[in-house]
Scaffold this motif. Structure first.
Motif, PDB file in Angstrom:
ATOM      1  N   ALA A  98      25.378  33.561  51.424  1.00 47.01           N
ATOM      2  CA  ALA A  98      24.169  32.839  51.042  1.00 47.01           C
ATOM      3  C   ALA A  98      23.897  31.694  52.023  1.00 47.01           C
ATOM      4  N   ALA A  99      24.959  31.007  52.454  1.00 43.89           N
ATOM      5  CA  ALA A  99      24.793  29.930  53.427  1.00 43.89           C
ATOM      6  C   ALA A  99      24.286  30.472  54.754  1.00 43.89           C
ATOM      7  N   LEU A 100      24.802  31.636  55.164  1.00 40.39           N
ATOM      8  CA  LEU A 100      24.329  32.231  56.410  1.00 40.39           C
ATOM      9  C   LEU A 100      22.865  32.659  56.289  1.00 40.39           C
ATOM     10  N   ALA A 101      22.494  33.216  55.140  1.00 44.65           N
ATOM     11  CA  ALA A 101      21.094  33.597  54.933  1.00 44.65           C
ATOM     12  C   ALA A 101      20.187  32.373  55.020  1.00 44.65           C
ATOM     13  N   LEU A 102      20.627  31.265  54.444  1.00 47.87           N
ATOM     14  CA  LEU A 102      19.841  30.040  54.524  1.00 47.87           C
ATOM     15  C   LEU A 102      19.712  29.579  55.966  1.00 47.87           C
ATOM     16  N   LEU A 103      20.815  29.617  56.698  1.00 44.81           N
ATOM     17  CA  LEU A 103      20.781  29.208  58.098  1.00 44.81           C
ATOM     18  C   LEU A 103      19.809  30.072  58.893  1.00 44.81           C
ATOM     19  N   LEU A 104      19.876  31.386  58.695  1.00 44.37           N
ATOM     20  CA  LEU A 104      18.953  32.277  59.406  1.00 44.37           C
ATOM     21  C   LEU A 104      17.511  32.015  58.984  1.00 44.37           C
ATOM     22  N   GLY A 105      17.304  31.690  57.703  1.00 44.47           N
ATOM     23  CA  GLY A 105      15.959  31.396  57.236  1.00 44.47           C
ATOM     24  C   GLY A 105      15.344  30.194  57.924  1.00 44.47           C
ATOM     25  N   THR A 106      16.159  29.184  58.254  1.00 47.19           N
ATOM     26  CA  THR A 106      15.625  28.010  58.952  1.00 47.19           C
ATOM     27  C   THR A 106      15.169  28.348  60.371  1.00 47.19           C
ATOM     28  N   LEU A 107      15.636  29.478  60.906  1.00 48.06           N
ATOM     29  CA  LEU A 107      15.290  29.863  62.270  1.00 48.06           C
ATOM     30  C   LEU A 107      14.038  30.735  62.337  1.00 48.06           C
ATOM     31  N   ALA A 259      25.402  38.296  66.427  1.00 46.74           N
ATOM     32  CA  ALA A 259      26.411  38.626  65.418  1.00 46.74           C
ATOM     33  C   ALA A 259      26.734  40.116  65.430  1.00 46.74           C
ATOM     34  N   TRP A 260      25.705  40.934  65.656  1.00 45.99           N
ATOM     35  CA  TRP A 260      25.939  42.384  65.664  1.00 45.99           C
ATOM     36  C   TRP A 260      26.783  42.791  66.869  1.00 45.99           C
ATOM     37  N   PHE A 261      26.477  42.238  68.035  1.00 45.07           N
ATOM     38  CA  PHE A 261      27.213  42.630  69.242  1.00 45.07           C
ATOM     39  C   PHE A 261      28.636  42.074  69.255  1.00 45.07           C
ATOM     40  N   LEU A 338      27.320  40.431  59.949  1.00 44.08           N
ATOM     41  CA  LEU A 338      26.933  39.229  59.224  1.00 44.08           C
ATOM     42  C   LEU A 338      27.766  39.026  57.963  1.00 44.08           C
ATOM     43  N   GLN A 339      28.976  39.591  57.954  1.00 46.39           N
ATOM     44  CA  GLN A 339      29.897  39.386  56.831  1.00 46.39           C
ATOM     45  C   GLN A 339      30.508  37.997  56.972  1.00 46.39           C
ATOM     46  N   ALA A 340      29.778  36.999  56.515  1.00 47.01           N
ATOM     47  CA  ALA A 340      30.170  35.610  56.756  1.00 47.01           C
ATOM     48  C   ALA A 340      31.495  35.260  56.100  1.00 47.01           C
ATOM     49  N   GLU A 341      31.880  35.988  55.039  1.00 47.10           N
ATOM     50  CA  GLU A 341      33.141  35.676  54.375  1.00 47.10           C
ATOM     51  C   GLU A 341      34.338  35.987  55.274  1.00 47.10           C
ATOM     52  N   ARG A 342      34.132  36.758  56.350  1.00 46.70           N
ATOM     53  CA  ARG A 342      35.207  37.086  57.283  1.00 46.70           C
ATOM     54  C   ARG A 342      35.222  36.183  58.511  1.00 46.70           C
ATOM     55  N   TRP A 343      34.248  35.319  58.623  1.00 46.89           N
ATOM     56  CA  TRP A 343      34.152  34.494  59.820  1.00 46.89           C
ATOM     57  C   TRP A 343      35.214  33.396  59.807  1.00 46.89           C
ATOM     58  N   SER A 344      35.712  33.106  60.990  1.00 40.65           N
ATOM     59  CA  SER A 344      36.684  32.025  61.143  1.00 40.65           C
ATOM     60  C   SER A 344      35.954  30.684  61.173  1.00 40.65           C
ATOM     61  N   ARG A 345      36.708  29.615  61.013  1.00 45.53           N
ATOM     62  CA  ARG A 345      36.120  28.284  61.103  1.00 45.53           C
ATOM     63  C   ARG A 345      35.503  28.047  62.485  1.00 45.53           C
ATOM     64  N   ARG A 346      36.150  28.567  63.506  1.00 43.83           N
ATOM     65  CA  ARG A 346      35.639  28.370  64.861  1.00 43.83           C
ATOM     66  C   ARG A 346      34.291  29.064  65.034  1.00 43.83           C
ATOM     67  N   ARG A 347      34.165  30.271  64.492  1.00 39.47           N
ATOM     68  CA  ARG A 347      32.896  30.995  64.604  1.00 39.47           C
ATOM     69  C   ARG A 347      31.793  30.259  63.840  1.00 39.47           C
ATOM     70  N   TRP A 348      32.115  29.776  62.648  1.00 30.07           N
ATOM     71  CA  TRP A 348      31.144  29.029  61.857  1.00 30.07           C
ATOM     72  C   TRP A 348      30.722  27.754  62.590  1.00 30.07           C
TER      73      TRP A 348
END
Length: 519
Positions: A98-107, A259-261, A338-348
């Motif tokens: 949900a946080a990633l969706a919000l971030l993408l929405g701001t763009l 994110a896809w690549f 875009l599976q944000a739950e798998r992202w590391s802190r560094r990626r975030w």
């Protein structure tokens, strides 16, 4: 996370408001229009429904006709829509997604960057986000005791009170209901009928107004979508519209592509808690959600393109401003990587830093280029109109030719004359295009009783087009012209204004022009 999200959204409002207030010499047309419409509460205005003007009414009453109010209000509507999407996405997916969706929405540039243009498209972002959220709740989880139908009706009514184009997205919602067969559910039918009743109740005063003034609003709508040539429309217009939409989605699309690549190709090891969370999220993100998001995301665009092509009507890219509200949710739910739950802190951290850099550079860069750089390099724009200098010149002319009489009424087009009036006495009123029907806040015959000053801008690219301005200028007791530099001294890049003073009934005419002779 909720507190962090709210703080970040408030910061976005400040970040996009301050540069516009700093670098824009004059606001966009729609912003000026709403500043003057907001000074009078009406059940409708000659072009659009009343909600955006109502929203501007209180700030104008408290702070006056200030341009920065429109920038803050516009971005506030876009950010408010993003907050509703955040709440919706929490019902549909893990908080990290949900946080990633919000971030993408701001763009998506419609939601923040272009929201500095305070108009009916921008304001409609807020209620339309609520409409899709509540429609999803009514269709997906109908249950006794819930009041989702009430909020669905409220958001739908507010969308219509903002702009009638809301019917496009209502039609997509209705088609989805038919396609899914949701109407067979008695509870869904009951909730939709209740929501419709709420819409009719809330819109009743405006509908009554339409019965008396519908010729203006319907006439404006017909003029806006006047037929165009079939060959040019079918082969170039839809493609051009789609290319513009891709450009305005491009910041988000670049993030999605990255994110896809860079997605992980091999399965990753997760601990038990992560596996449980992922399984729970997968169960909630079912087929219904994916179908609903697909319809909400792509349905409105497809519908207007097909309708415009078949009916041979004009289509403007900005009319699609509210069509991409669910696109970030759809992307996070469907696109691999875009599976944000798998992202590391560094990626975030990298993603957040890149998004913040884009917003800071975009807000200051856009305002500076449109308001400062363009004027220095000879490009005239609405943002770099020297409205303060024009206001000083106009007031000087009035004092020379009208004496001590106060200037209480200006006559001219909304943007140019309105932008000039932002730097004049707030008590001065605007007679838009010289037409009493477009300025219902003025008593009939106000110009004849009080007198006033007519302004006609002759700079080619932004020439005043009101049909009644020339006849009114011909009735003036004295006329003249002004010429000031805009982004240059030549005809195409300077402010060329014709003015005329219409005296009040029984008042003396203009004073003699001051002598310009030299000894």
């Amino acid at each position: 996370m909720h507190g962090f999200v709210v703080a970040a959204l408030v910061l976005l409002v400040v970040l996009w408001t301050v540069p516009a207030a700093m670098f824009y010499a004059s606001p966009p047309w729609d912003n000026v229009e709403e500043l003057f419409w907001g000074g009078s509460m009406q059940w409708g205005y000659y072009k659009h429904p009343p909600l955006p003007s109502w929203l501007m009414g209180l700030p104008v009453a408290l702070a006056g006709r200030e341009a920065w109010l429109t920038y803050a209000a516009g971005v506030g509507c876009g950010v408010g829509a993003l907050y509703l999407l955040w709440r919706w996405s929490l019902d549909m997916m893990l908080p990290s997604r949900a946080a990633l969706a919000l971030l993408l929405g701001t763009l998506v540039t419609y939601h923040v960057q272009r929201a500095t243009i305070f108009n009916h498209n921008t304001v409609q972002l807020l209620p339309m986000a609520g409409y899709w959220w509540m429609l999803w709740r009514v269709l997906r989880t109908p249950a006794a005791g819930q009041r989702d139908w009430l909020w669905l009706g409220v958001f739908a009514a507010l969308s219509m009170l903002t702009k009638y184009s809301a019917v496009v997205q209502f039609a997509v919602g209705a088609l989805f209901i038919v396609r899914e067969g949701s109407w067979r559910n008695a509870r869904v039918r009951r909730d939709l009928l209740r929501a419709t009743a709420v819409v009719l109740v809330l819109m009743a005063p405006h509908l009554a107004w339409l019965l008396q003034h519908g010729d203006q609003t319907i006439g404006y709508a017909r003029h806006s979508v006047h037929p165009s040539g079939l060959a040019a429309h079918v082969h170039s217009r839809p493609l051009r519209i789609l290319l513009v939409q891709m450009a305005r989605l491009s910041p988000m699309l670049l993030f999605v592509g990255w994110a896809w690549f860079t997605r992980e190709r091999a399965p990753v090891a997760v601990n038990t808690a992560d596996a449980v969370d992922a399984a729970s999220a997968s169960a909630r993100r079912n087929a219904f959600d994916r179908r609903f998001l697909a319809w909400a995301t792509f349905g409105p665009v497809c519908l207007v393109l097909v309708a415009s092509t078949l009916l041979h009507t004009r289509l403007v890219a900005s009319w699609l401003s509210t069509f991409f509200l669910p696109v970030a949710l759809w992307a996070v739910a469907m696109v691999p990587g875009l599976q944000a739950e798998r992202w590391s802190r560094r990626r975030w951290a990298g993603v957040l830093a890149a998004a913040a850099l884009l917003h800071v550079a975009g807000s200051f860069g856009q305002a500076w280029v449109e308001g400062v750089w363009s004027a220095r390099h000879g490009y005239i724009t609405r943002a770099n109109l020297p409205s303060r200098q024009i206001a000083e010149a106009v007031e000087a002319v009035w004092r020379e030719r009208a004496g001590d009489r106060p200037l209480r009424l200006m006559v001219g087009d909304t943007w140019f004359t309105g932008a000039v009036m932002l730097h004049m006495d707030p008590a001065t009123q605007l007679l838009i295009d010289g037409d009493a029907r477009t300025s219902p806040w003025l008593a009939p015959g106000a110009l004849a009783r009080e007198g006033g000053m007519v302004l006609v801008l002759d700079t080619p690219e932004f020439r005043s087009e009101g049909a009644l301005l020339q006849p009114l200028l011909a009735t003036a007791s004295c006329t003249g012209s002004l010429r000031l530099p805009w982004a240059g001294e030549d005809d195409a890049r300077s402010v060329r204004v014709r003015w005329g003073i219409v005296p009040a009934e029984g008042a003396p005419g203009c004073l003699p022009a001051p002598s310009t002779a030299t000894p």
